[in-house]
Design a protein around this motif. Structure first.
Motif, PDB file in Angstrom:
ATOM      1  N   LYS A  24       0.786  -1.066  -0.022  1.00 43.90           N
ATOM      2  CA  LYS A  24      -0.023  -0.151   0.082  1.00 43.90           C
ATOM      3  C   LYS A  24       1.113   1.234  -0.090  1.00 43.90           C
ATOM      4  N   ILE A 129      -6.682  -6.452  -2.373  1.00 40.37           N
ATOM      5  CA  ILE A 129      -6.250  -5.352  -2.737  1.00 40.37           C
ATOM      6  C   ILE A 129      -7.338  -4.082  -2.805  1.00 40.37           C
ATOM      7  N   TRP A 133      -6.151  -1.410  -0.698  1.00 39.49           N
ATOM      8  CA  TRP A 133      -5.785  -0.309  -1.053  1.00 39.49           C
ATOM      9  C   TRP A 133      -6.801   0.654  -1.786  1.00 39.49           C
ATOM     10  N   SER A 134      -6.417   2.010  -2.212  1.00 37.46           N
ATOM     11  CA  SER A 134      -7.327   2.749  -2.690  1.00 37.46           C
ATOM     12  C   SER A 134      -7.255   2.357  -4.716  1.00 37.46           C
ATOM     13  N   ILE A 137      -3.772   3.690  -5.926  1.00 35.36           N
ATOM     14  CA  ILE A 137      -2.502   2.969  -5.510  1.00 35.36           C
ATOM     15  C   ILE A 137      -2.636   2.058  -6.575  1.00 35.36           C
ATOM     16  N   ILE A 138      -3.852   1.342  -6.546  1.00 35.11           N
ATOM     17  CA  ILE A 138      -3.790   0.032  -7.639  1.00 35.11           C
ATOM     18  C   ILE A 138      -3.159   0.417  -8.814  1.00 35.11           C
ATOM     19  N   ARG A 141       0.430   0.928  -8.931  1.00 35.73           N
ATOM     20  CA  ARG A 141       1.112  -0.173  -9.045  1.00 35.73           C
ATOM     21  C   ARG A 141       1.006  -0.862 -10.245  1.00 35.73           C
TER      22      ARG A 141
END
Length: 214
Positions: A24, A129, A133-134, A137-138, A141
């Motif tokens: 994250k 995720i 995660w937001s 962020i996804i 990544r």
């Protein structure tokens, strides 16, 4: 023996939880796909950048190309999966229905193949995720880890490799060319586009007008 197996299983679960939480805040040090690219091509071009450093065009281009429902689904686009299944049942060239979230789970945590084991694990990681995660962020990544050429990973490395500039400075057309090579960057080259790639590029350019970044 059974106690050792349970202990090992517990350690693996704990390690995965820690890796997901760690992810994250940080990009992966290296992925299995990147290791594979390094072994196959003898190079690893990769330059992780933050979400803000990526600029707008490349985000819109990749979302337009790969997953236009990215900001509205929960990690799985059931309509896209249904369409892909119907398409594949007709005996045509295999088409995937994976979302950006699913591809991120695969690229960051898993390996590349079509086995049911990998797909099952991909679903688990995708679900997690999406909770931890937001969306930003996804997407960050994904854009940092996605394979963009032979030994080239992430949009920053792809921008430098194909256009000699940073991702944030890509024009709308250049960003669309980078997105057009997905999901088969080993086959397609924006520097020498086929007729198919040119058509896809034009389609992405039009679709980018429909993408609103949250």
């Amino acid at each position: 023996m059974w106690k050792k197996i349970k202990k090992l299983f517990f350690i693996l679960i704990l390690a995965n939880i820690l890796f997901i939480v760690w992810g994250k805040f940080f990009n992966p040090p290296i992925t299995l796909t990147q290791i594979g690219g390094l072994l196959e091509y003898g190079k690893l071009k990769r330059d992780y950048i933050s979400y803000g450093e990526m600029g707008t065009h490349v985000k819109k281009a990749v979302i337009a190309s790969e997953d236009q429902a990215f900001f509205s689904h929960n990690g799985f686009d059931y309509k896209a999966i249904e369409k892909a299944m119907k398409h594949n049942e007709q005996g045509k060239k295999l088409r995937g229905g994976s979302t950006i979230s699913q591809q991120t789970a695969k690229n960051v945590f898993l390996w590349q193949d079509r086995s049911w084991i990998r797909k099952g694990l991909e679903a688990v990681y995708t679900f997690i995720i999406e909770l931890v995660w937001s969306k930003d962020i996804i997407l960050e990544r994904y854009l940092n880890s996605i394979e963009m050429g032979r030994g080239v990973f992430g949009v920053e490395a792809a921008s430098e490799y194909y256009f000699n500039k940073n991702a944030k400075n890509l024009t709308k057309s250049e960003a669309a060319w980078i997105a057009a090579i997905l999901p088969n960057p080993k086959k397609y080259d924006p520097k020498n586009p086929s007729a198919y790639l040119k058509r896809k590029h034009s389609w992405i350019m039009r679709q980018m007008n429909n993408v609103n970044l949250k």
